[in-house]
Motif scaffolding. Structure first.
Motif, PDB file in Angstrom:
ATOM      1  N   ARG A   4      -1.784 -19.829 -25.790  1.00  0.00           N
ATOM      2  CA  ARG A   4      -0.307 -19.855 -25.881  1.00  0.00           C
ATOM      3  C   ARG A   4       0.199 -21.256 -26.206  1.00  0.00           C
ATOM      4  NH1 ARG A   4       0.657 -15.478 -21.239  1.00  0.00           N
ATOM      5  NH2 ARG A   4       0.882 -13.710 -22.642  1.00  0.00           N
ATOM      6  N   LEU A  62       0.223 -14.203 -31.519  1.00  0.00           N
ATOM      7  CA  LEU A  62      -0.504 -13.197 -30.741  1.00  0.00           C
ATOM      8  C   LEU A  62       0.099 -11.840 -30.995  1.00  0.00           C
ATOM      9  CD1 LEU A  62      -1.067 -14.642 -27.165  1.00  0.00           C
ATOM     10  CD2 LEU A  62      -2.802 -14.066 -28.831  1.00  0.00           C
ATOM     11  N   ALA A  68      -8.814 -14.444 -19.616  1.00  0.00           N
ATOM     12  CA  ALA A  68      -7.671 -14.887 -18.812  1.00  0.00           C
ATOM     13  C   ALA A  68      -7.655 -16.412 -18.701  1.00  0.00           C
ATOM     14  CB  ALA A  68      -7.722 -14.243 -17.439  1.00  0.00           C
ATOM     15  N   ASP A  76      -8.625 -18.533 -20.982  1.00  0.00           N
ATOM     16  CA  ASP A  76      -8.229 -19.131 -22.259  1.00  0.00           C
ATOM     17  C   ASP A  76      -6.792 -18.821 -22.674  1.00  0.00           C
ATOM     18  OD1 ASP A  76     -10.689 -20.373 -22.770  1.00  0.00           O
ATOM     19  OD2 ASP A  76     -11.507 -18.562 -23.707  1.00  0.00           O
ATOM     20  N   LEU A  77      -6.177 -17.842 -22.046  1.00  0.00           N
ATOM     21  CA  LEU A  77      -4.868 -17.369 -22.503  1.00  0.00           C
ATOM     22  C   LEU A  77      -3.806 -18.463 -22.507  1.00  0.00           C
ATOM     23  CD1 LEU A  77      -3.216 -15.043 -23.564  1.00  0.00           C
ATOM     24  CD2 LEU A  77      -2.775 -14.343 -21.209  1.00  0.00           C
ATOM     25  N   GLU A  78      -3.745 -19.273 -21.474  1.00  0.00           N
ATOM     26  CA  GLU A  78      -2.724 -20.327 -21.421  1.00  0.00           C
ATOM     27  C   GLU A  78      -2.946 -21.345 -22.538  1.00  0.00           C
ATOM     28  OE1 GLU A  78       0.625 -22.346 -20.620  1.00  0.00           O
ATOM     29  OE2 GLU A  78       0.073 -20.375 -19.864  1.00  0.00           O
ATOM     30  N   ILE A 109      -9.651 -12.634 -25.824  1.00  0.00           N
ATOM     31  CA  ILE A 109      -9.128 -13.805 -25.144  1.00  0.00           C
ATOM     32  C   ILE A 109      -9.267 -13.587 -23.649  1.00  0.00           C
ATOM     33  CG2 ILE A 109      -7.125 -15.279 -24.802  1.00  0.00           C
ATOM     34  CD1 ILE A 109      -6.058 -14.116 -27.462  1.00  0.00           C
ATOM     35  N   MET A 151      -4.992  -8.447 -26.496  1.00  0.00           N
ATOM     36  CA  MET A 151      -4.220  -9.279 -27.390  1.00  0.00           C
ATOM     37  C   MET A 151      -5.123  -9.813 -28.497  1.00  0.00           C
ATOM     38  SD  MET A 151      -1.907 -11.436 -24.774  1.00  0.00           S
ATOM     39  CE  MET A 151      -0.261 -11.244 -25.382  1.00  0.00           C
TER      40      MET A 151
END
Length: 63
Positions: free
Chosen positions: A48, A61, A41, A43-45, A39, A1
């Protein structure tokens, strides 16, 4: 992403930086800097949340 920033919309408020500090930073001149192209895992939240919380809708994204 991949994170895409619409710099014409970004006002440098720093909400994204507060939600994902390992990914976003507002520099001394008020410009948004994306600190990483990958990014994690972890940092992903936060990324978002930053996208959803951006008042100018300057972030998105892409796969």
């Amino acid at each position: 992403m991949k994170i895409v920033v619409d710099y014409a919309r970004c006002t440098g408020l720093g909400i994204c930086e507060s939600l994902a500090p390992g990914v976003f930073e507002v520099d001394d001149s008020g410009d948004l800097v994306v600190l990483t192209e990958k990014i994690s895992a972890d940092d992903l939240e936060g990324v978002r949340q930053a996208i959803e919380g951006c008042p100018t809708e300057a972030l998105r994204l892409e796969p």
